[in-house]
Design an enzyme around this catalytic site. Structure first.
Site, short mmCIF file in Angstrom:
data_model
loop_
_atom_site.label_atom_id
_atom_site.label_comp_id
_atom_site.label_asym_id
_atom_site.label_seq_id
_atom_site.Cartn_x
_atom_site.Cartn_y
_atom_site.Cartn_z
N HIS A 121 0.82 -1.21 0.15
CA HIS A 121 -0.02 0.06 0.08
C HIS A 121 1.06 1.08 -0.07
O HIS A 121 1.66 1.17 0.79
CB HIS A 121 -0.91 0.13 1.19
CG HIS A 121 -1.69 1.10 1.12
ND1 HIS A 121 -2.74 1.36 0.42
CD2 HIS A 121 -1.67 2.31 2.02
CE1 HIS A 121 -3.58 2.51 0.79
NE2 HIS A 121 -2.73 3.28 1.70
N SER A 148 3.87 0.66 2.58
CA SER A 148 3.83 -0.41 3.47
C SER A 148 3.52 -1.94 2.81
O SER A 148 2.76 -1.85 1.95
CB SER A 148 2.88 -0.04 4.64
OG SER A 148 2.93 1.19 5.11
N ASP A 157 -6.52 -2.05 4.21
CA ASP A 157 -5.37 -1.48 4.52
C ASP A 157 -5.11 -1.44 5.90
O ASP A 157 -4.52 -0.63 6.22
CB ASP A 157 -4.97 -0.24 3.91
CG ASP A 157 -5.49 -0.32 2.42
OD1 ASP A 157 -5.04 -1.29 1.64
OD2 ASP A 157 -5.82 0.77 1.68
C1 GRF Z 1 1.19 0.66 -6.58
O1 GRF Z 1 1.22 1.93 -5.78
C2 GRF Z 1 0.72 -0.23 -5.20
O2 GRF Z 1 1.40 0.31 -3.84
C3 GRF Z 1 -0.81 -0.04 -5.00
O3 GRF Z 1 -1.02 0.22 -6.33
C4 GRF Z 1 0.01 0.40 -7.32
C5 GRF Z 1 0.08 -0.64 -7.98
O4 GRF Z 1 1.09 -0.26 -9.09
N1 GRF Z 1 -1.38 -0.69 -4.01
P1 GRF Z 1 1.34 -1.36 -10.32
O5 GRF Z 1 0.30 -1.85 -10.89
O6 GRF Z 1 2.12 -2.43 -9.45
O7 GRF Z 1 2.21 -0.53 -11.10
#
Ligand code: GRF
Length: 229
Positions: A121, A148, A157
């Site tokens: 997250h 995190s 979350d």
């Molecule tokens: C990331 O920022 C992750 O932390 C969040 O969603 C985004 C996903 O990015 N949960 P990706 O699809 O891995 O590029």
């Protein structure tokens, strides 16, 4: 269904599945790390709820099985989740990694796999669960932002944090600049975290993180934070 006695343990290569809804940059980072032996894990399959997910294309390009389950084809969240996790269980993963999976999971599928589902997250939890985390950190005037990795529990979350990475918020940062600067740190965080699962027994009990049976605070990684607080 594998029970939780099959939790990740010391010294073996983990079998993992990745759940993703979006572009898949975290998935790509995991695949790259696995290729050079830095992950301590192999990716058995990628599951998505979106036919157009970049993650699905990345899986196809790299020879990993990708499966799309269309939420519209199911009669509600519990039915979708039962099918999704039924398919996941057939692969008997040690670890289920949510990397940008934009769905809330039903409480029963989470509870049945409580030591084996983790999520990344983009905030320093418990700050900013939910969406728009970068803008919320900027609006609050925070000097530091981050990401995190936490165990998934039946609340958004909110599970025990395993590891975090922190970066400074710079003057003039907007949400795009901040998220772009955080992303490489996120990738490193997720890789490092999964590598730890391959070397240690990492669990949570009563809201606490335990590593090889010892209660431990979340690991913290810092990127470019000299002078920041
Ligand atoms: C990331 O920022 C992750 O932390 C969040 O969603 C985004 C996903 O990015 N949960 P990706 O699809 O891995 O590029």
């Amino acid at each position: 269904m594998p029970d939780d006695s099959a939790s990740p343990s010391t010294g073996k290569s983990l079998r993992m599945v990745v759940l993703a809804s979006g572009r898949g940059s975290n998935l790509a980072a995991l695949i790259a790390a696995a290729k050079v032996g830095d992950l301590g894990a192999t990716i058995s399959a990628v599951f998505t709820d979106r036919a157009d997910a970049g993650a699905l294309a990345i899986a196809a390009e790299t020879g990993i099985e990708g499966r799309w389950l269309n939420p519209k084809a199911f009669d509600g969240r519990p039915a979708f989740d039962q099918t999704l996790f039924g398919q996941i269980d057939e692969l008997a993963p040690d670890l289920i990694v949510c990397a940008g999976f934009m769905r809330i999971l039903s409480a029963d599928v989470v509870a049945a796999r409580s030591q084996r589902i983790i999520n990344i997250h983009p905030s320093l939890l418990p700050k900013y669960p939910g969406l728009h985390t970068h803008q919320r950190a900027i609006d609050a005037g925070d000097p530091v932002h981050g990401a995190s990795v936490h165990f998934v529990i039946p609340a958004l979350d909110a599970g025990p944090v395993i590891a975090q990475t922190r970066i400074p918020i710079q003057p003039g940062d907007d949400a795009h600049a901040l998220s772009s600067r955080l992303l490489p740190a996120e990738h490193a965080l997720l890789v490092a975290c999964i590598a730890k699962f391959s070397r240690h027994r990492i669990e949570h009990h009563d809201g606490q993180l335990r590593v090889d049976d010892l209660v431990q605070p979340a690991w913290c990684y810092e990127h470019g934070l000299a002078g920041a607080q």
